[in-house]
Scaffold this motif. Structure first.
Motif, PDB file in Angstrom:
ATOM      1  N   LEU A 282       0.813  -1.222   0.000  1.00 45.96           N
ATOM      2  CA  LEU A 282       0.000   0.000   0.000  1.00 45.96           C
ATOM      3  C   LEU A 282       0.845   1.269   0.000  1.00 45.96           C
ATOM      4  O   LEU A 282       0.301   2.380   0.061  1.00 45.96           O
ATOM      5  CB  LEU A 282      -0.916   0.015   1.226  1.00 45.96           C
ATOM      6  N   ALA A 283       2.175   1.140  -0.061  1.00 42.62           N
ATOM      7  CA  ALA A 283       3.056   2.290   0.139  1.00 42.62           C
ATOM      8  C   ALA A 283       2.870   3.378  -0.908  1.00 42.62           C
ATOM      9  O   ALA A 283       3.054   4.564  -0.622  1.00 42.62           O
ATOM     10  CB  ALA A 283       4.513   1.833   0.165  1.00 42.62           C
ATOM     11  N   ASP A 284       2.498   3.016  -2.124  1.00 40.74           N
ATOM     12  CA  ASP A 284       2.298   4.017  -3.170  1.00 40.74           C
ATOM     13  C   ASP A 284       1.085   4.902  -2.896  1.00 40.74           C
ATOM     14  O   ASP A 284       0.888   5.916  -3.576  1.00 40.74           O
ATOM     15  CB  ASP A 284       2.122   3.335  -4.536  1.00 40.74           C
ATOM     16  N   LEU A 285       0.281   4.523  -1.900  1.00 36.92           N
ATOM     17  CA  LEU A 285      -0.937   5.273  -1.595  1.00 36.92           C
ATOM     18  C   LEU A 285      -0.769   6.189  -0.388  1.00 36.92           C
ATOM     19  O   LEU A 285      -1.750   6.703   0.143  1.00 36.92           O
ATOM     20  CB  LEU A 285      -2.100   4.303  -1.347  1.00 36.92           C
ATOM     21  N   ALA A 286       0.479   6.411   0.067  1.00 39.44           N
ATOM     22  CA  ALA A 286       0.714   7.377   1.145  1.00 39.44           C
ATOM     23  C   ALA A 286       0.345   8.770   0.650  1.00 39.44           C
ATOM     24  O   ALA A 286       0.756   9.176  -0.439  1.00 39.44           O
ATOM     25  CB  ALA A 286       2.171   7.329   1.593  1.00 39.44           C
ATOM     26  N   PHE A 287      -0.415   9.502   1.449  1.00 40.01           N
ATOM     27  CA  PHE A 287      -0.952  10.774   0.982  1.00 40.01           C
ATOM     28  C   PHE A 287       0.119  11.852   0.843  1.00 40.01           C
ATOM     29  O   PHE A 287      -0.011  12.768   0.040  1.00 40.01           O
ATOM     30  CB  PHE A 287      -2.057  11.261   1.930  1.00 40.01           C
ATOM     31  N   GLU A 288       1.175  11.766   1.652  1.00 39.33           N
ATOM     32  CA  GLU A 288       2.235  12.759   1.588  1.00 39.33           C
ATOM     33  C   GLU A 288       3.590  12.063   1.592  1.00 39.33           C
ATOM     34  O   GLU A 288       3.802  11.097   2.315  1.00 39.33           O
ATOM     35  CB  GLU A 288       2.159  13.721   2.775  1.00 39.33           C
ATOM     36  N   GLY A 289       4.495  12.589   0.789  1.00 37.76           N
ATOM     37  CA  GLY A 289       5.858  12.066   0.779  1.00 37.76           C
ATOM     38  C   GLY A 289       5.989  10.791  -0.035  1.00 37.76           C
ATOM     39  O   GLY A 289       5.009  10.193  -0.478  1.00 37.76           O
ATOM     40  N   ARG A 290       7.232  10.372  -0.233  1.00 34.14           N
ATOM     41  CA  ARG A 290       7.527   9.153  -0.977  1.00 34.14           C
ATOM     42  C   ARG A 290       7.791   8.012  -0.015  1.00 34.14           C
ATOM     43  O   ARG A 290       8.178   8.221   1.134  1.00 34.14           O
ATOM     44  CB  ARG A 290       8.755   9.339  -1.869  1.00 34.14           C
ATOM     45  N   ARG A 362      -4.181   7.905  -8.024  1.00 36.73           N
ATOM     46  CA  ARG A 362      -4.846   7.146  -6.962  1.00 36.73           C
ATOM     47  C   ARG A 362      -4.886   7.946  -5.657  1.00 36.73           C
ATOM     48  O   ARG A 362      -5.892   7.945  -4.943  1.00 36.73           O
ATOM     49  CB  ARG A 362      -4.128   5.818  -6.727  1.00 36.73           C
ATOM     50  N   ARG A 363      -3.783   8.589  -5.310  1.00 36.24           N
ATOM     51  CA  ARG A 363      -3.741   9.357  -4.068  1.00 36.24           C
ATOM     52  C   ARG A 363      -4.758  10.488  -4.089  1.00 36.24           C
ATOM     53  O   ARG A 363      -5.460  10.732  -3.097  1.00 36.24           O
ATOM     54  CB  ARG A 363      -2.330   9.901  -3.835  1.00 36.24           C
ATOM     55  N   GLU A 364      -4.843  11.180  -5.191  1.00 36.71           N
ATOM     56  CA  GLU A 364      -5.827  12.260  -5.303  1.00 36.71           C
ATOM     57  C   GLU A 364      -7.245  11.711  -5.187  1.00 36.71           C
ATOM     58  O   GLU A 364      -8.110  12.294  -4.512  1.00 36.71           O
ATOM     59  CB  GLU A 364      -5.644  12.990  -6.637  1.00 36.71           C
ATOM     60  N   GLN A 365      -7.480  10.612  -5.845  1.00 40.34           N
ATOM     61  CA  GLN A 365      -8.793   9.977  -5.820  1.00 40.34           C
ATOM     62  C   GLN A 365      -9.171   9.540  -4.412  1.00 40.34           C
ATOM     63  O   GLN A 365     -10.271   9.814  -3.919  1.00 40.34           O
ATOM     64  CB  GLN A 365      -8.763   8.776  -6.776  1.00 40.34           C
ATOM     65  N   LEU A 366      -8.241   8.865  -3.731  1.00 39.55           N
ATOM     66  CA  LEU A 366      -8.541   8.351  -2.398  1.00 39.55           C
ATOM     67  C   LEU A 366      -8.674   9.469  -1.371  1.00 39.55           C
ATOM     68  O   LEU A 366      -9.503   9.380  -0.456  1.00 39.55           O
ATOM     69  CB  LEU A 366      -7.454   7.367  -1.966  1.00 39.55           C
ATOM     70  N   THR A 367      -7.882  10.511  -1.500  1.00 38.59           N
ATOM     71  CA  THR A 367      -7.999  11.630  -0.560  1.00 38.59           C
ATOM     72  C   THR A 367      -9.383  12.255  -0.638  1.00 38.59           C
ATOM     73  O   THR A 367     -10.012  12.557   0.389  1.00 38.59           O
ATOM     74  CB  THR A 367      -6.923  12.689  -0.855  1.00 38.59           C
ATOM     75  N   ALA A 368      -9.871  12.451  -1.854  1.00 36.02           N
ATOM     76  CA  ALA A 368     -11.209  13.033  -2.020  1.00 36.02           C
ATOM     77  C   ALA A 368     -12.287  12.110  -1.449  1.00 36.02           C
ATOM     78  O   ALA A 368     -13.242  12.573  -0.804  1.00 36.02           O
ATOM     79  CB  ALA A 368     -11.467  13.297  -3.503  1.00 36.02           C
ATOM     80  N   ARG A 369     -12.134  10.819  -1.637  1.00 33.61           N
ATOM     81  CA  ARG A 369     -13.150   9.880  -1.150  1.00 33.61           C
ATOM     82  C   ARG A 369     -13.069   9.709   0.374  1.00 33.61           C
ATOM     83  O   ARG A 369     -14.094   9.493   1.028  1.00 33.61           O
ATOM     84  CB  ARG A 369     -13.016   8.546  -1.877  1.00 33.61           C
ATOM     85  N   LEU A 370     -11.868   9.808   0.924  1.00 34.56           N
ATOM     86  CA  LEU A 370     -11.740   9.804   2.379  1.00 34.56           C
ATOM     87  C   LEU A 370     -12.442  11.022   2.972  1.00 34.56           C
ATOM     88  O   LEU A 370     -13.157  10.910   3.976  1.00 34.56           O
ATOM     89  CB  LEU A 370     -10.263   9.802   2.773  1.00 34.56           C
ATOM     90  N   ASP A 371     -12.237  12.190   2.360  1.00 32.60           N
ATOM     91  CA  ASP A 371     -12.905  13.398   2.845  1.00 32.60           C
ATOM     92  C   ASP A 371     -14.420  13.234   2.813  1.00 32.60           C
ATOM     93  O   ASP A 371     -15.125  13.631   3.757  1.00 32.60           O
ATOM     94  CB  ASP A 371     -12.496  14.609   1.994  1.00 32.60           C
ATOM     95  N   LEU A 372     -14.910  12.636   1.741  1.00 33.35           N
ATOM     96  CA  LEU A 372     -16.354  12.442   1.622  1.00 33.35           C
ATOM     97  C   LEU A 372     -16.858  11.468   2.679  1.00 33.35           C
ATOM     98  O   LEU A 372     -17.874  11.729   3.351  1.00 33.35           O
ATOM     99  CB  LEU A 372     -16.700  11.927   0.224  1.00 33.35           C
ATOM    100  N   LEU A 373     -16.164  10.325   2.837  1.00 37.63           N
ATOM    101  CA  LEU A 373     -16.626   9.329   3.797  1.00 37.63           C
ATOM    102  C   LEU A 373     -16.647   9.897   5.212  1.00 37.63           C
ATOM    103  O   LEU A 373     -17.626   9.696   5.950  1.00 37.63           O
ATOM    104  CB  LEU A 373     -15.719   8.095   3.750  1.00 37.63           C
ATOM    105  N   SER A 390      -2.838   8.157   7.345  1.00 32.07           N
ATOM    106  CA  SER A 390      -1.806   8.859   6.578  1.00 32.07           C
ATOM    107  C   SER A 390      -1.715   8.354   5.144  1.00 32.07           C
ATOM    108  O   SER A 390      -0.949   8.882   4.342  1.00 32.07           O
ATOM    109  CB  SER A 390      -0.443   8.698   7.264  1.00 32.07           C
ATOM    110  N   GLY A 391      -2.490   7.326   4.842  1.00 30.59           N
ATOM    111  CA  GLY A 391      -2.510   6.791   3.490  1.00 30.59           C
ATOM    112  C   GLY A 391      -3.290   5.498   3.443  1.00 30.59           C
ATOM    113  O   GLY A 391      -3.792   5.018   4.466  1.00 30.59           O
ATOM    114  N   GLY A 392      -3.389   4.939   2.239  1.00 29.91           N
ATOM    115  CA  GLY A 392      -4.107   3.681   2.071  1.00 29.91           C
ATOM    116  C   GLY A 392      -5.579   3.878   1.812  1.00 29.91           C
ATOM    117  O   GLY A 392      -6.078   5.002   1.758  1.00 29.91           O
TER     118      GLY A 392
END
Length: 474
Positions: A282-290, A362-373, A390-392
């Motif tokens: 899931l590491a590629d889905l961290a919202f900030e940083g590499r 994916r990160r942009e997509q998931l961040t928006a959906r996390l905000d909605l949920l 922080s991600g995932g």
């Protein structure tokens, strides 16, 4: 048999009387191998208490299945699956039964918030139509158990760019990250080898440890992942064979480990001589940083996959390990499947070059959906609590009261599937938690939260009236 193996989704989400839906769920349990020929089922009273239904419902379901010839009852010996069923076969060993990823088709109309399959943006069909000529693949009659050399070289180059110098000889392609975990746990967990992991942790890893016959020690976590103090104490008193962690986007909490914590864990494990597996699926889905490798990564094992970025059905994962370990793992891989699909690996080699762009999307997509949920939950279920991940793809939610397993069963009847926290814990802890995924489209998330709200209202009403009984596992 252990009644707890029958508890998940046992009452079918289809329409019809409750006893018929329970009968359908029991048929499915036999088909899945949770119960086999001659298996003893829970008593009517125990199963009713387990599922939170009336005893009359269980009596009706058992009677229907006896009439069909699937069950038989005898005074003094209870109710059993018929022993003479030609194609029923024995039950699958309890240690090999998955606690989270259950086989079978989801019930029609049910919103599944228990998984992590992200929908869109969709690049797979576009690339699939341009895949390398399959004729070229058919000229190679070898199984290539380590994986196609070209794909292994690409994966090695990817790790090198991330700051972990890697050669193709240090890469083994697997049939998904789950196989990578299973190979490692089979090797290090044999003869009861001690595998240390996180609590709560990844359900698939817990399943793999049980199937391998390993001794599993799950240590507490905090906002950064596994705690250093308990790990230090465990390494000092136990002959640990392996440490398995998810340092970036821990499943289910979404925690990302700090640099200081990574350094402390590296120092402890190096001193104890314990190999470390860092599952970075899931590491590629961290919202900030590499994603940052552990300081011990060069001498340890790192697991990766394309499932969360592209398509789980691709079933291409890998592990990066020292060459001294690779031969042992390759032998186990040969026994498992001789080698992963060449066609899937060719497709993976075309997806890897665009993986960073896909990760950004994916990160942009998931961040928006996390905000909605979280907005929907605050409005509809204000007594539920959580820490922002922080991600995932998961939100780790705590219920204000009650048992999450019981609530999950009720929620399924309202058309939404969730993962109870106890499934993520070897000691059945976190019984007041749920893992909710936020991978669905916004409209689907709205439907799911509306159904959760209705299910919670019914659950709270039953709890206040004293109708809901504690969940039991035996």
């Amino acid at each position: 048999m252990d009644a707890s193996t029958l508890s998940a989704g046992l009452i079918s989400g289809s329409s019809g009387p409750l006893y018929q839906r329970l009968a359908e769920g029991l048929r499915d349990a036999v088909r899945r191998g949770e119960a086999g020929a001659g298996s003893k089922l829970p008593s009517e009273r125990d199963l009713a208490r387990l599922l939170g239904v009336s005893r009359t419902t269980v009596i009706g379901a058992y009677r229907l299945l006896r009439e069909e010839g699937l069950l038989e009852s005898a005074r003094g010996s209870g109710t059993r699956v018929v022993a003479s069923g030609r194609w029923i076969g024995p039950a699958v060993p309890a240690a090999a039964l998955p606690s989270g990823k259950l086989p079978g088709e989801p019930a029609a109309g049910v919103v599944d918030l228990s998984g992590s399959v992200v929908a869109g943006p969709d690049v797979v069909p576009r690339l699939a139509s341009d895949i390398t000529d399959l004729h070229a693949l058919t000229t190679d009659f070898g199984y290539q158990p380590l994986g196609l050399p070209s794909l292994r070289a690409q994966i090695a180059a990817r790790y090198t760019r991330l700051g972990l110098p890697t050669t193709a000889e240090e890469v083994l392609v697997t049939s998904g990250a789950q196989q990578a975990i299973s190979l490692l746990f089979t090797l290090f967990g044999r003869n009861g080898g001690v595998i240390v992991t996180e609590n709560p942790g990844y359900v698939g890893a817990l399943d793999a440890a049980h199937a391998a016959g390993a001794t599993l020690l799950a240590l507490p976590t905090d906002a950064e992942g596994i705690k250093v103090g308990p790990l230090r104490e465990t390494l000092a008193r136990c002959p640990v064979s392996l440490l398995y962690v998810m340092t970036t986007c821990q499943n289910p909490t979404g925690a990302v480990m700090s640099t200081q914590r990574r350094t402390e864990i590296a120092r402890l494990t190096e001193h104890a001589g314990v190999p470390v597996v860092d599952d970075t699926t899931l590491a590629d889905l961290a919202f900030e940083g590499r994603w940052r490798p552990l300081p011990t990564a060069a001498s340890g094992v790192t697991i990766g996959s394309l499932s969360k970025l592209f398509w789980p059905g691709l079933r291409i994962g890998w592990l990066r390990a020292p060459q001294a370990l690779m031969t042992r793992l390759a032998r186990l891989k040969v026994v498992a499947d001789l080698g992963s699909s060449h066609v899937g690996q060719q497709l993976a080699s075309r997806l890897l070059p665009v993986s960073e762009d896909m990760a950004t999307a994916r990160r942009e997509q998931l961040t928006a959906r996390l905000d909605l949920l979280t907005e929907l939950l605050r409005t509809r279920l204000p007594t539920w609590s959580w820490a922002r991940p922080s991600g995932g793809p998961f939100l780790w939610v705590r219920l204000p009261f009650g048992d999450a397993e019981t609530f999950a069963q009720l929620a399924l009847g309202y058309g939404v599937q969730v993962l109870p926290g106890a499934r993520t814990s070897p000691d059945r802890g976190f019984a007041d938690h749920l893992r909710l995924s936020f991978v669905h489209e916004p409209a689907t998330l709205r439907v799911a939260v509306d159904r959760l709200g209705k299910a919670w209202a019914a659950f709270q009403s039953g709890h206040d009236a004293g109708h809901l009984r504690p969940f039991v596992t035996a």
